[in-house]
Design a protein around this motif. Structure first.
Motif, PDB file in Angstrom:
ATOM      1  N   LEU A  94       0.835  -1.206   0.000  1.00 15.58           N
ATOM      2  CA  LEU A  94       0.000   0.000   0.000  1.00 15.58           C
ATOM      3  C   LEU A  94       0.869   1.255   0.000  1.00 15.58           C
ATOM      4  N   ASP A  95       1.863   1.253   0.874  1.00 11.10           N
ATOM      5  CA  ASP A  95       2.751   2.412   0.978  1.00 11.10           C
ATOM      6  C   ASP A  95       3.517   2.640  -0.324  1.00 11.10           C
ATOM      7  N   GLY A  96       4.119   1.587  -0.860  1.00 11.23           N
ATOM      8  CA  GLY A  96       4.897   1.718  -2.087  1.00 11.23           C
ATOM      9  C   GLY A  96       4.045   2.147  -3.275  1.00 11.23           C
ATOM     10  N   SER A  97       2.856   1.576  -3.392  1.00  9.92           N
ATOM     11  CA  SER A  97       1.967   1.926  -4.508  1.00  9.92           C
ATOM     12  C   SER A  97       1.507   3.374  -4.412  1.00  9.92           C
ATOM     13  N   ARG A  98       1.195   3.808  -3.206  1.00  2.00           N
ATOM     14  CA  ARG A  98       0.756   5.194  -3.016  1.00  2.00           C
ATOM     15  C   ARG A  98       1.891   6.155  -3.350  1.00  2.00           C
ATOM     16  N   ARG A  99       3.106   5.832  -2.907  1.00  2.00           N
ATOM     17  CA  ARG A  99       4.251   6.700  -3.167  1.00  2.00           C
ATOM     18  C   ARG A  99       4.619   6.712  -4.647  1.00  2.00           C
ATOM     19  N   ALA A 100       4.451   5.572  -5.319  1.00  2.00           N
ATOM     20  CA  ALA A 100       4.765   5.519  -6.754  1.00  2.00           C
ATOM     21  C   ALA A 100       3.744   6.303  -7.561  1.00  2.00           C
ATOM     22  N   CYS A 101       2.521   6.338  -7.091  1.00  2.00           N
ATOM     23  CA  CYS A 101       1.453   7.028  -7.817  1.00  2.00           C
ATOM     24  C   CYS A 101       1.475   8.536  -7.546  1.00  2.00           C
ATOM     25  N   HIS A 102       1.961   8.941  -6.377  1.00  2.00           N
ATOM     26  CA  HIS A 102       1.875  10.342  -5.977  1.00  2.00           C
ATOM     27  C   HIS A 102       2.587  11.320  -6.921  1.00  2.00           C
ATOM     28  N   PRO A 103       3.843  11.074  -7.306  1.00  2.00           N
ATOM     29  CA  PRO A 103       4.493  12.075  -8.152  1.00  2.00           C
ATOM     30  C   PRO A 103       3.903  12.150  -9.559  1.00  2.00           C
ATOM     31  N   GLN A 104       3.207  11.104  -9.981  1.00  2.00           N
ATOM     32  CA  GLN A 104       2.668  11.088 -11.339  1.00  2.00           C
ATOM     33  C   GLN A 104       1.233  10.562 -11.334  1.00  2.00           C
ATOM     34  N   PRO A 105       0.293  11.289 -10.738  1.00  2.00           N
ATOM     35  CA  PRO A 105      -1.081  10.796 -10.643  1.00  2.00           C
ATOM     36  C   PRO A 105      -1.755  10.632 -12.000  1.00  2.00           C
ATOM     37  N   TRP A 106      -1.227  11.261 -13.016  1.00  2.00           N
ATOM     38  CA  TRP A 106      -1.812  11.147 -14.354  1.00  2.00           C
ATOM     39  C   TRP A 106      -1.385   9.854 -15.048  1.00  2.00           C
ATOM     40  N   ASP A 107      -0.386   9.152 -14.500  1.00  2.00           N
ATOM     41  CA  ASP A 107       0.109   7.915 -15.093  1.00  2.00           C
ATOM     42  C   ASP A 107      -0.924   6.807 -14.859  1.00  2.00           C
ATOM     43  N   ALA A 108      -1.530   6.332 -15.935  1.00  2.00           N
ATOM     44  CA  ALA A 108      -2.603   5.327 -15.828  1.00  2.00           C
ATOM     45  C   ALA A 108      -2.104   4.029 -15.215  1.00  2.00           C
ATOM     46  N   SER A 109      -0.887   3.602 -15.502  1.00  2.00           N
ATOM     47  CA  SER A 109      -0.397   2.337 -14.951  1.00  2.00           C
ATOM     48  C   SER A 109      -0.170   2.453 -13.445  1.00  2.00           C
ATOM     49  N   ALA A 110       0.298   3.617 -12.980  1.00  2.00           N
ATOM     50  CA  ALA A 110       0.478   3.814 -11.534  1.00  2.00           C
ATOM     51  C   ALA A 110      -0.874   3.848 -10.829  1.00  2.00           C
ATOM     52  N   ALA A 111      -1.835   4.529 -11.427  1.00  2.00           N
ATOM     53  CA  ALA A 111      -3.176   4.595 -10.836  1.00  2.00           C
ATOM     54  C   ALA A 111      -3.834   3.217 -10.832  1.00  2.00           C
ATOM     55  N   ASP A 112      -3.653   2.451 -11.914  1.00  2.00           N
ATOM     56  CA  ASP A 112      -4.213   1.098 -11.992  1.00  2.00           C
ATOM     57  C   ASP A 112      -3.617   0.210 -10.903  1.00  2.00           C
ATOM     58  N   LEU A 113      -2.321   0.317 -10.701  1.00  2.00           N
ATOM     59  CA  LEU A 113      -1.663  -0.461  -9.651  1.00  2.00           C
ATOM     60  C   LEU A 113      -2.247  -0.121  -8.286  1.00  2.00           C
ATOM     61  N   LEU A 114      -2.403   1.155  -8.011  1.00  2.00           N
ATOM     62  CA  LEU A 114      -2.940   1.588  -6.730  1.00  2.00           C
ATOM     63  C   LEU A 114      -4.357   1.052  -6.514  1.00  2.00           C
ATOM     64  N   VAL A 115      -5.168   1.085  -7.555  1.00  2.00           N
ATOM     65  CA  VAL A 115      -6.539   0.558  -7.461  1.00  2.00           C
ATOM     66  C   VAL A 115      -6.512  -0.940  -7.182  1.00  2.00           C
ATOM     67  N   ARG A 116      -5.647  -1.676  -7.881  1.00  2.00           N
ATOM     68  CA  ARG A 116      -5.563  -3.127  -7.662  1.00  2.00           C
ATOM     69  C   ARG A 116      -5.137  -3.458  -6.238  1.00  2.00           C
ATOM     70  N   VAL A 117      -4.209  -2.697  -5.691  1.00  2.00           N
ATOM     71  CA  VAL A 117      -3.738  -2.945  -4.324  1.00  2.00           C
ATOM     72  C   VAL A 117      -4.849  -2.632  -3.314  1.00  2.00           C
ATOM     73  N   TYR A 118      -5.572  -1.538  -3.525  1.00  2.00           N
ATOM     74  CA  TYR A 118      -6.695  -1.220  -2.637  1.00  2.00           C
ATOM     75  C   TYR A 118      -7.797  -2.287  -2.726  1.00  2.00           C
ATOM     76  N   ARG A 119      -8.051  -2.781  -3.934  1.00  2.00           N
ATOM     77  CA  ARG A 119      -9.053  -3.847  -4.086  1.00  2.00           C
ATOM     78  C   ARG A 119      -8.625  -5.108  -3.343  1.00  2.00           C
ATOM     79  N   LEU A 120      -7.352  -5.456  -3.457  1.00  2.00           N
ATOM     80  CA  LEU A 120      -6.828  -6.622  -2.747  1.00  2.00           C
ATOM     81  C   LEU A 120      -6.985  -6.432  -1.244  1.00  2.00           C
ATOM     82  N   ALA A 121      -6.629  -5.258  -0.759  1.00  2.00           N
ATOM     83  CA  ALA A 121      -6.761  -4.982   0.675  1.00  2.00           C
ATOM     84  C   ALA A 121      -8.214  -5.127   1.114  1.00  2.00           C
TER      85      ALA A 121
END
Length: 185
Positions: free
Chosen positions: A145-172
């Motif tokens: 969760l921490d790593g995905s959020r940090r990877a998505c933060h600097p580039q919120p427009w990056d669809a692959s980073a946002a997709d990863l974050l959504v998948r991790v939240y869904r898993l949680a």
């Protein structure tokens, strides 16, 4: 304990017990399905062992419709003891979900893992979840969760980073629901 249908300690599968209890109560599959708000096909698959009853809420609903305690249905099922640290790890997941780190908040001492590495870890966690290794997934979730959020933060427009974050939240969310922590999910 031996008896009809049970030899050398063999216990009937849960679906077979459901079918037996249902017929003892004079219910057709359709009547039973209506009572538990499922389809007749679903009941048939459970009774044949094609579909398993693996959620406690469903087992409680089925047991209630049959007029028995859930333990009657679970009698032959080997119940896994929860991992000793499950409660502590759930609290770590709770803390990770509640954390909203922003750049400059002190969590930037190390760069986030690469998106590719995080994607691989998320895939591995999903596989572990599908195979029922919840303690392992729980141990991975806070860092994921921490790593995905940090990877998505600097580039919120990056669809692959946002997709990863959504998948991790869904898993949680799915893991927490499975553990009875629906409010946290």
């Amino acid at each position: 304990m031996t008896g009809p249908g049970r030899r050398n300690g063999y216990e009937q599968p849960i679906g077979r017990r459901v079918a037996e209890l249902r017929t003892r109560r004079g219910m057709t599959q359709q009547v039973f399905a209506d009572r538990i708000r499922k389809s007749k096909s679903w009941v048939d698959k459970v009774e044949r062992g094609v579909r398993t009853l693996d959620r406690l809420s469903v087992i409680e609903t089925v047991a209630g419709a049959l007029g028995v305690a859930p333990t009657v249905l679970l009698a032959g099922k080997a119940q896994r003891a929860p991992a000793a640290d499950t409660g502590g790890v759930v609290e770590r997941v709770r803390a990770a979900l509640a954390r909203y780190d922003t750049p400059g908040s002190g969590n930037d001492s190390q760069p986030p893992p690469s998106l590719r590495e995080l994607d691989h870890q998320a895939g591995y966690a999903w596989t572990a979840y599908r195979n029922g290794h919840l303690p392992q997934v729980l141990r991975m979730l806070p860092d994921l969760l921490d790593g995905s959020r940090r990877a998505c933060h600097p580039q919120p427009w990056d669809a692959s980073a946002a997709d990863l974050l959504v998948r991790v939240y869904r898993l949680a969310a799915q893991v927490l629901v499975k553990l009875g922590e629906a409010d946290l999910a």
